[in-house]
Write a protein that holds these residues in place. Sequence first.
Motif, PDB file in Angstrom:
ATOM      1  N   THR A  34       0.851  -1.186   0.000  1.00  0.00           N
ATOM      2  CA  THR A  34       0.000   0.000   0.000  1.00  0.00           C
ATOM      3  C   THR A  34       0.887   1.236   0.000  1.00  0.00           C
ATOM      4  O   THR A  34       1.452   1.603   1.034  1.00  0.00           O
ATOM      5  CB  THR A  34      -0.907   0.001   1.259  1.00  0.00           C
ATOM      6  OG1 THR A  34      -1.624  -1.244   1.285  1.00  0.00           O
ATOM      7  CG2 THR A  34      -1.885   1.146   1.254  1.00  0.00           C
ATOM      8  N   LEU A  36      -7.827   7.969   2.376  1.00  0.00           N
ATOM      9  CA  LEU A  36      -8.071   7.605   3.779  1.00  0.00           C
ATOM     10  C   LEU A  36      -7.946   8.868   4.615  1.00  0.00           C
ATOM     11  O   LEU A  36      -7.047   9.678   4.373  1.00  0.00           O
ATOM     12  CB  LEU A  36      -7.027   6.589   4.256  1.00  0.00           C
ATOM     13  CG  LEU A  36      -6.935   5.253   3.499  1.00  0.00           C
ATOM     14  CD1 LEU A  36      -5.732   4.461   4.000  1.00  0.00           C
ATOM     15  CD2 LEU A  36      -8.211   4.448   3.715  1.00  0.00           C
ATOM     16  N   ARG A  96      -3.676   9.994   0.119  1.00  0.00           N
ATOM     17  CA  ARG A  96      -4.185   9.356  -1.092  1.00  0.00           C
ATOM     18  C   ARG A  96      -3.209   8.244  -1.456  1.00  0.00           C
ATOM     19  O   ARG A  96      -1.994   8.452  -1.508  1.00  0.00           O
ATOM     20  CB  ARG A  96      -4.272  10.365  -2.245  1.00  0.00           C
ATOM     21  CG  ARG A  96      -5.014   9.767  -3.459  1.00  0.00           C
ATOM     22  CD  ARG A  96      -5.030  10.713  -4.630  1.00  0.00           C
ATOM     23  NE  ARG A  96      -3.704  10.825  -5.229  1.00  0.00           N
ATOM     24  CZ  ARG A  96      -3.191  11.950  -5.700  1.00  0.00           C
ATOM     25  NH1 ARG A  96      -3.854  13.072  -5.638  1.00  0.00           N
ATOM     26  NH2 ARG A  96      -1.985  11.953  -6.245  1.00  0.00           N
ATOM     27  N   SER A 147      -3.292   3.539  -5.321  1.00  0.00           N
ATOM     28  CA  SER A 147      -4.475   2.924  -5.946  1.00  0.00           C
ATOM     29  C   SER A 147      -5.576   3.951  -6.211  1.00  0.00           C
ATOM     30  O   SER A 147      -6.569   3.647  -6.863  1.00  0.00           O
ATOM     31  CB  SER A 147      -5.029   1.840  -5.023  1.00  0.00           C
ATOM     32  OG  SER A 147      -5.459   2.452  -3.812  1.00  0.00           O
ATOM     33  N   GLU A 159      -7.309   5.298  -3.713  1.00  0.00           N
ATOM     34  CA  GLU A 159      -8.151   5.326  -2.504  1.00  0.00           C
ATOM     35  C   GLU A 159      -7.714   6.464  -1.571  1.00  0.00           C
ATOM     36  O   GLU A 159      -6.513   6.743  -1.445  1.00  0.00           O
ATOM     37  CB  GLU A 159      -7.993   3.975  -1.772  1.00  0.00           C
ATOM     38  CG  GLU A 159      -8.928   3.772  -0.604  1.00  0.00           C
ATOM     39  CD  GLU A 159      -8.621   2.461   0.161  1.00  0.00           C
ATOM     40  OE1 GLU A 159      -9.157   2.300   1.245  1.00  0.00           O
ATOM     41  OE2 GLU A 159      -7.842   1.616  -0.343  1.00  0.00           O
TER      42      GLU A 159
END
Length: 322
Positions: free
Chosen positions: A249, A272, A265, A268, A270
């Motif tokens: 990640t 958080l 960011r 991927s 995504e």
Amino acid sequence: MKKPRHCSGRVIVIGGGIGGLATALPLVHRGFDVTILEQQAVPGGKMRQVNGVDAGPTVLTMLDVFQDLFADAGESLTDHVHLVPQEILARHWWQDSGPLDLFPDQERSADAIGEFAGTAAKTEFLTFSKRAARLFDGFSEPMMRQAEPSLTALTSHVMRHPALIRDMGLGQTLKRLLTRSFTDPRLRQLFGRYATYVGGSPDRSPALLSLIWEAEARGVWCVKGGMSALAKAIALLIEAKGGVIRTQTKVEKINTALGGVSGVRLASGEALYADQIVFNGDPRALALGLLGDTTNQVATITTKRARSHSANVWSFSATPSD
Ligand SMILES: Cc1cc2nc3c(=O)[nH]c(=O)nc-3n(C[C@H](O)[C@H](O)[C@H](O)COP(=O)(O)OP(=O)(O)OC[C@H]3O[C@@H](n4cnc5c(N)ncnc54)[C@H](O)[C@@H]3O)c2cc1C
């Protein structure tokens, strides 16, 4: 054990190296909602296995740092890893003059040096060792054990202990200090290797780094299964206490809002959110804006020169035999 104060809030730790793991454990233990984001397949950073072989650190010094880390989380280090104290700190070998072993017992090391390089060398070693011990004691609390050593606090500490100024060899390189400390070039070479512990070279590193010898002289431990077993043990403890470790990640950007951090960011795409972010990567990445241009003030660019690699590591798996 003191009961920790219960805290709340979402903390993201970017990077699951030993620094990130050691940051996350006390936070998760105190009740923070902690997530570690690690770009590699396993946590540990340099302290991880690559193809089944430990590719980074081999030995543990300053054991009390890890004992305190585990104790702070209500655990005992030795319940989680098997430590093996090393009778020989290090074995040094020269093609023409055989091996020289150093030991945690200073007298034994001094005798070994005396036998290897003569009585004068033994005396020189004892003088060098005493100086390294004074420096270690002098800088342990105000610098080495501080999360954020401050130059002001350090300067006032040195002013209160003026003898340290002479011991530090201000303005001197480690190489210069060693040339003055040892007549035998092999011993200059041996103690010069401590500069490499921080990726430095003895003729470019400050004489202060001579204190690293004292860190080693106070004991060296191996961890059964390799140092990666220590990183694994901390990672397991974090997860057992409710922390989350996401591997593979990569964080691409630190998001900010209203003058503070708001989350990250991922590569991927995504997003958080987080109330607090701890960055365990190279601070230079922040300074260069590699995680976004709103966090580049957090760290300073300490050198403008291009950097070289500090090590080129080759790992081999082998079965030793006599
Ligand atoms: C060959 C070698 C031998 C060594 N020997 C010893 C030894 O014997 N004893 C000793 O005490 N020390 C030793 N060291 C030093 C020690 O390994 C390091 O000081 C220590 O492991 C560094 O830990 P760290 O957490 O600061 O950094 P790292 O281990 O580098 O961890 C940083 C982590 O952050 C991750 N990361 C960075 N950016 C991102 C991002 N954007 N998104 C997601 N993840 C990210 C990285 O993948 C990495 O896992 C050695 C080092 C090497 C290379």
